[in-house]
Design a protein around this motif. Sequence first.
Motif, PDB file in Angstrom:
ATOM      1  N   TYR A   1      -4.860  17.209  56.103  1.00  0.00           N
ATOM      2  CA  TYR A   1      -6.258  16.764  56.152  1.00  0.00           C
ATOM      3  C   TYR A   1      -6.430  15.387  56.804  1.00  0.00           C
ATOM      4  O   TYR A   1      -7.198  15.254  57.765  1.00  0.00           O
ATOM      5  N   PRO A   2      -5.702  14.339  56.344  1.00  0.00           N
ATOM      6  CA  PRO A   2      -5.918  13.043  57.004  1.00  0.00           C
ATOM      7  C   PRO A   2      -5.458  13.021  58.465  1.00  0.00           C
ATOM      8  O   PRO A   2      -6.129  12.405  59.301  1.00  0.00           O
ATOM      9  N   LEU A   3      -4.356  13.716  58.774  1.00  0.00           N
ATOM     10  CA  LEU A   3      -3.877  13.658  60.169  1.00  0.00           C
ATOM     11  C   LEU A   3      -4.836  14.399  61.105  1.00  0.00           C
ATOM     12  O   LEU A   3      -5.082  13.952  62.226  1.00  0.00           O
ATOM     13  N   LEU A   4      -5.395  15.506  60.634  1.00  0.00           N
ATOM     14  CA  LEU A   4      -6.386  16.221  61.438  1.00  0.00           C
ATOM     15  C   LEU A   4      -7.614  15.339  61.673  1.00  0.00           C
ATOM     16  O   LEU A   4      -8.141  15.246  62.791  1.00  0.00           O
ATOM     17  N   THR A   5      -8.049  14.651  60.602  1.00  0.00           N
ATOM     18  CA  THR A   5      -9.216  13.770  60.720  1.00  0.00           C
ATOM     19  C   THR A   5      -8.946  12.632  61.695  1.00  0.00           C
ATOM     20  O   THR A   5      -9.807  12.291  62.518  1.00  0.00           O
ATOM     21  N   VAL A   6      -7.761  12.047  61.597  1.00  0.00           N
ATOM     22  CA  VAL A   6      -7.423  10.937  62.491  1.00  0.00           C
ATOM     23  C   VAL A   6      -7.403  11.421  63.947  1.00  0.00           C
ATOM     24  O   VAL A   6      -7.942  10.767  64.845  1.00  0.00           O
TER      25      VAL A   6
ATOM     26  N   MET B   1     -12.879  11.622  69.349  1.00  0.00           N
ATOM     27  CA  MET B   1     -14.335  11.587  69.469  1.00  0.00           C
ATOM     28  C   MET B   1     -14.882  10.164  69.504  1.00  0.00           C
ATOM     29  O   MET B   1     -15.863   9.881  70.187  1.00  0.00           O
ATOM     30  N   PHE B   2     -14.294   9.255  68.715  1.00  0.00           N
ATOM     31  CA  PHE B   2     -14.847   7.902  68.609  1.00  0.00           C
ATOM     32  C   PHE B   2     -13.721   6.874  68.746  1.00  0.00           C
ATOM     33  O   PHE B   2     -13.383   6.178  67.782  1.00  0.00           O
TER      34      PHE B   2
ATOM     35  N   LEU C   1      -8.984  14.014  65.336  1.00  0.00           N
ATOM     36  CA  LEU C   1     -10.339  14.287  65.809  1.00  0.00           C
ATOM     37  C   LEU C   1     -11.130  12.995  65.979  1.00  0.00           C
ATOM     38  O   LEU C   1     -11.837  12.807  66.970  1.00  0.00           O
ATOM     39  N   GLY C   2     -11.003  12.077  65.006  1.00  0.00           N
ATOM     40  CA  GLY C   2     -11.750  10.828  65.049  1.00  0.00           C
ATOM     41  C   GLY C   2     -11.358   9.979  66.250  1.00  0.00           C
ATOM     42  O   GLY C   2     -12.213   9.411  66.931  1.00  0.00           O
ATOM     43  N   THR C   3     -10.065   9.906  66.510  1.00  0.00           N
ATOM     44  CA  THR C   3      -9.589   9.114  67.649  1.00  0.00           C
ATOM     45  C   THR C   3     -10.108   9.687  68.957  1.00  0.00           C
ATOM     46  O   THR C   3     -10.464   8.956  69.884  1.00  0.00           O
TER      47      THR C   3
ATOM     48  N   GLN D   1     -14.552   3.084  67.620  1.00  0.00           N
ATOM     49  CA  GLN D   1     -14.740   2.909  66.178  1.00  0.00           C
ATOM     50  C   GLN D   1     -13.440   3.166  65.412  1.00  0.00           C
ATOM     51  O   GLN D   1     -13.157   2.506  64.418  1.00  0.00           O
ATOM     52  N   ALA D   2     -12.654   4.145  65.895  1.00  0.00           N
ATOM     53  CA  ALA D   2     -11.471   4.559  65.140  1.00  0.00           C
ATOM     54  C   ALA D   2     -10.481   3.413  64.973  1.00  0.00           C
ATOM     55  O   ALA D   2      -9.798   3.317  63.965  1.00  0.00           O
TER      56      ALA D   2
END
Lengths: 569, 205
Positions: free
Chosen positions: B38-43, B49-50, B45-47, B53-54
Motif C-alpha cells: 500500500y505505501p509503496l504503491l501510493t509513493v 502525478m505530483f 503514484l504520488g511521485t 509536492q511529493a
Amino acid sequence: MNEVILIYMAALLLAWPLGRYLASIYAMEPGPSDRIFAAFENRLYRFIGVDPQTSMSWKQYGKSILKLHLIIAVLALAVLMLQGWLPLNPDAIGDMSWDLALHTAASFITNTNQQHYSGQAQLSYFAHMFAIVSMQVITPAAGIAALVAILRTAFARRDASALTADGAVVVGNFYVDLVRTIVRVMLPIALITALLLSWQGVPNTMHGAYVATPVDRTAELAEQRIPVGPVAPMVAIKQIGTNGGGWYGPNSSVPLENPTPISNFIETVAIVLIPMALVFMTGHLTGRRNLGLMIMGMMLIMSAALTTLNIWSENQPNAAFAGLAAAGPNMEGKEVRFGATATALWGSFTTQTSNGSVNGMHDSFNPIGGATLLMDMFINATFGGAGVGLINFLIFLLLAVFLGSLMVGRSPELYGRALEAKEIKLISITLLLQPVLILALSAITVAIPGLAQVSNPGFHGLSQVLYEYTSAFANNGSGFEGLGDDTPWWNVSCAVALILGRFIPILAPLALAAMLAGKRVAPTSSGSLCVETPTFALLTLGVIVLFALLSFFPVLALGPLAEQLTLAG
Amino acid sequence: MRITASKAETKASPRADANWFHAMRAALLLMLLCGGVYPLLTVSLGTLMFPHQATGSLIERDGKLIGSALVGQPFAAPGYFHSRPSAAGYDPFAVAGSNQAPSHPDLRQRAQGTSADLAAKHGVAPASLPVDLIAASGSGIDPHISPPAASLQIDRIAEHRGMARDAIAELVADHVEPSVLGILGQPRINVLQLNLALDAMTETQ
C-alpha cells in the motif's frame, strides 16, 4: 460556521452511500465489487489457510482476534527495537528503548496511536511502514469485523435459530470479515485519500530529509533539515481508520502533514467518514432501518452539542493574552491557515471518534474546550472508533433497555430475547472498567511524587494526567502533550490501560451477543419495550450522559472547571 | 429477508477453528500488504502525478535549496517580515507547540515579553497587536501569518529597505491567500514566499 456545516454535510453525504456499500459487503451477497476483489481475496484466504465458507463461535472469533493481534504486536515490537539495523532508514535513526517500544506497539495494536515519541525524529521509514501503517490498516478493520459479528448475531432481523449450527451459536468468520474490510474498504479509500493529500502537498517519497539553508542568516538557524518520507499513505490511513498517529510529533498541525485548508477539509471529513458510515450500515445490515436512524440521531445530537460548546470556547480569547493583544480567538497552539473554529471542530471530531489526530494543541485549549474533549472521550460512543464506538453505543443501549424495563415494570428483553443476570453482569463489567481504571491510575500517578511529570502547575496538571489515561483507555491517542510521558511508568501503565480498553470492550460484547442469540425468542406483545422509538432514544441519551457525569464529574470539577474559575477570577 | 437467506448458508457450513498457524500467516501477509504494497504503491503514484509536492514543495534560489513552501523559517532582520512565535525554533525535526495551558504562568510571561517587544518595535499599543503574532503555533513551523500581522510590519520594512510603503503594501496584498470559496480556512500570507518576493523586488530596483 459555514465551514463546520459544510464538513458535517459532506461527511454525512459521503457516509450514506458508503454505509450501503459496507452492508452489502458484510451481508456476503454476490455483487459488482466481487468482480474486482473476489479473486484477490480468494488468493489471500488460500495463503492464510482458511476456508471462507466456514464460520466461528464467538470464542473462536475472539481467539482469532487475540492471536492475530498478539503476533502483529510482537513483530512490530521487534521492528521498533531493531529499526537501526533494518533497511529504509535514510535519516539514520536509532533503536527504540524497550519501554517506549512496548508502549508504541500496545498503542498501535489497539487502534489508539497514543505516541510518546516524535515520528519524524524517532522512527525509520521501515518502522513507519511495516510497524505503524500496517497496524493502522489492520486494527480498524478488526474493530469493524467485531462490530459486524455482533450486529449479525444479536441485532439482525431473522428467525430465532438461523445462526445456530449443531446447536451452537456462530458469529461469522473473523478472517473473512477482516480481509473483506481491508481489501474492499480500507485500502481503496486510503489510496484515494493519500493521492488527494499528495496533490495538496503532503510528502510522498522514499527520499531522506533535505537540508536547506534558511534565508535570514541573522535568525540563528544555520541549516534547516526538512524531514520527508512516505507521509501521505500514513496520513490517509491514520485519518480514515480512527488511528490518529501521525508522521510528525504535532500531527496534522504540521504543514507537511496538513498543508492547506483543502487538505484540512479532506482530513476532517476522513475522521468521521467510516464511523458515520457504520451507523448508516447498521440499518441496512440488520434490516432495522429505525434502529440505524435512531442511533444516528442520538449521535448527531451528542456530537453537535459538545462540538458547539468547544467551538464557542476556542473562539474566546486566551486569558494569558489579556491586554497583550487584540481580542481574538485562542490562537495558542493553533495554525493561521485553519483558525480557531476549524481546529476546535477537528478536536471535537477526533475525540468523539477515538481518532486522536490533532491539527492544533489540545493542551493549550481554553479550559471549557478541553473539558468537552474529555467528555467526548468519557462517552466514547459518539460515532466512536471504527467498529468499537458503535459497539460501546450498543452496550449503553442494552443498559438503557435494562433500566427502562425496570422503570415500567417489564422483564428486560432485546427483540424478544431476555436480558438476565449473566448479561447484565457482562454489561456492568464492560462499563465500570472505564471509570475504575482511569480514576485509579490517575490517582496513583498524582499521589506518588515523581510519576506525573506534568508540565503545567495547578489544576491543569491534573487535567494532563486525566487526559492521558482517558485517551489511552478510550483508544483515542490524542494528548495534553506537555506531559513528560516517555518514562517507564507512563509507558507501562498506559500500555495496561490501552490493552484493557481495547479488548474487554470487544470481547465482552461479542460474548454477550452470542449469549443473546442462543436464547429463545419470546413473542412480542403490547407490553414489550420497543427500542426503536424516540422515547427510548431519549432514555438512552440520558443514560449515556448521566453515566459519564456520575463517573467523572468530580474529577472534571477538580481539573478543567477549577482552572476555568481561577482564570475568570 | 436477503440477510436471512445468507445466514441459512452459514448454518449449513462447517466450522472454522482459530489456530496459531492461521494467525501467523495472516499477520505476515497483511503486514506485507498494508505496510509494504500500500505505501509503496501510493509513493509511486504520488511521485508520478505530483512530483513537486511529493518531495516536500522545496524552494531553490540561485540553485541552492533554501527551504520548503510548507515549512516556516525564523526571520530576525528588521528588513524581513517576521514569522509567528515558535516553541521549536523553526527546526522541523523538533516540531512542537508550547503545550502551555491558558493558566500556565510561563505563557503569560512569554506573551508579555513578545507583546512589549512588538509594540515597541512598531510604535503601537499592545492591545492592538494581531493575536497570531503573540500566540505560538501548534507545529512550531507555521509558514503563515494573518494579513493584519503582515500589515503591522509594512512600515518597519519600508523604512529599513528604503522602499516605498505602497509598493510593499501592494506586494503583501498580492500574497494574501484567501479562504477557499470564502468558506474553508483563514486568509493568510506565506512569510517565506513574501520575503523572497521582497528580496527579488529589492534586487530589481
